[in-house]
Design a protein around this motif. Sequence first.
Motif, PDB file in Angstrom:
ATOM      1  N   SER A  65      35.895  -4.373  32.366  1.00  0.00           N
ATOM      2  CA  SER A  65      35.706  -5.688  31.752  1.00  0.00           C
ATOM      3  C   SER A  65      37.052  -6.335  31.428  1.00  0.00           C
ATOM      4  O   SER A  65      37.186  -7.566  31.468  1.00  0.00           O
ATOM      5  N   ALA A  69      39.236  -9.855  33.589  1.00  0.00           N
ATOM      6  CA  ALA A  69      39.543 -10.846  32.558  1.00  0.00           C
ATOM      7  C   ALA A  69      41.035 -11.129  32.513  1.00  0.00           C
ATOM      8  O   ALA A  69      41.466 -12.198  32.083  1.00  0.00           O
ATOM      9  N   GLU A  72      41.314 -13.605  36.065  1.00  0.00           N
ATOM     10  CA  GLU A  72      40.389 -14.611  36.572  1.00  0.00           C
ATOM     11  C   GLU A  72      40.724 -16.023  36.113  1.00  0.00           C
ATOM     12  O   GLU A  72      40.352 -16.995  36.759  1.00  0.00           O
ATOM     13  N   SER A  73      41.474 -16.155  35.013  1.00  0.00           N
ATOM     14  CA  SER A  73      41.852 -17.478  34.537  1.00  0.00           C
ATOM     15  C   SER A  73      43.347 -17.745  34.703  1.00  0.00           C
ATOM     16  O   SER A  73      43.864 -18.735  34.207  1.00  0.00           O
ATOM     17  N   GLY A  82      46.761 -12.141  29.836  1.00  0.00           N
ATOM     18  CA  GLY A  82      45.714 -11.168  30.121  1.00  0.00           C
ATOM     19  C   GLY A  82      46.249  -9.957  30.860  1.00  0.00           C
ATOM     20  O   GLY A  82      45.885  -8.814  30.565  1.00  0.00           O
TER      21      GLY A  82
END
Length: 315
Positions: A65, A69, A72-73, A82
Amino acid sequence: MEFGLNSSIKLVRIQLVAVYFFSLLLPQGSGKGVTSKLEEIFIGRCSEFQQRETQLNIDCDQAWSMFPAAFESALSCVLSEGYKNYILKSTRPLQANQTLLWSATSEIAHNFTKLNGFFKTLEDTFIGYTANQLDWCDKDYINYMKGVKNLSCNDCENGSSPFWSLVSAEFAKQASGVVSVFLNGSRDKAAYLNTSIFASLEVPNLNNITVTLLRAIVLHDNPNDKSSSERCDSGSLLQLKRDAEARNIPFDCIDDPQPLRQLMLSMSANSKLRQLNTGSFNDDQALTCGSFSPRMRTISSVLVISVSAALLFLL
């Protein structure tokens, strides 16, 4: 390692691990787009690593998870916070003298650590093992999760490139004691290439307080042929010595230790160091973990002991 151990094994984990082993039959790490079955491969590798390193408490679902994360952004060619948070939570320092770096010597380095059991490359750690040879695009990851296939990305959009740069630098920062590096003295380019991961990211991030010595092990196709190769006392190895000493890190260098020559010969009677660098990441750092050939599987325990003892004696 800051991932907590899950109290119950979920059915979905079993399914993902099963898919992972099936996915080993599929091509991986194309260098373009998003690796097929990315989640299944990551969780399967995480489970494998936990079985091997039983002293670690790893929740593979939590680790996964955090992994997507992290990117992805992210913006193209930008190291996101991140990434940094994921790396911080999923790395731990190795023991003193345990760090093995490599440059254009992927297969020999990784076969050595598999046989040796003490030395560790980046790909032998949790963060390197789970992500090795996987590809992902920052901007296309969400589309990938929605089932869009055949995604591709350019160098700036390839999330794995900044990830490996940051991970390699962090791996070097955490090294302590004697740090060893395998270098290819027979490559067409310099053994110590200034654009390589080793020269540009790892050497500059070695901590001169915790690192007591940088030891270069220079390997050659033919140790007796000095006409077309670099040695410890020539070429770019002299620059490596200057770079280490400029950072107040003692340096020494060894050409073709006999136990490693024996290991190379046992891997393949006709192999060349130029062929051992089987990956393609950043010109030099082939992020591959070379599998054992049948001949490697039958290598004698005497040779394994001699290789280990020879290098440990030098620490």
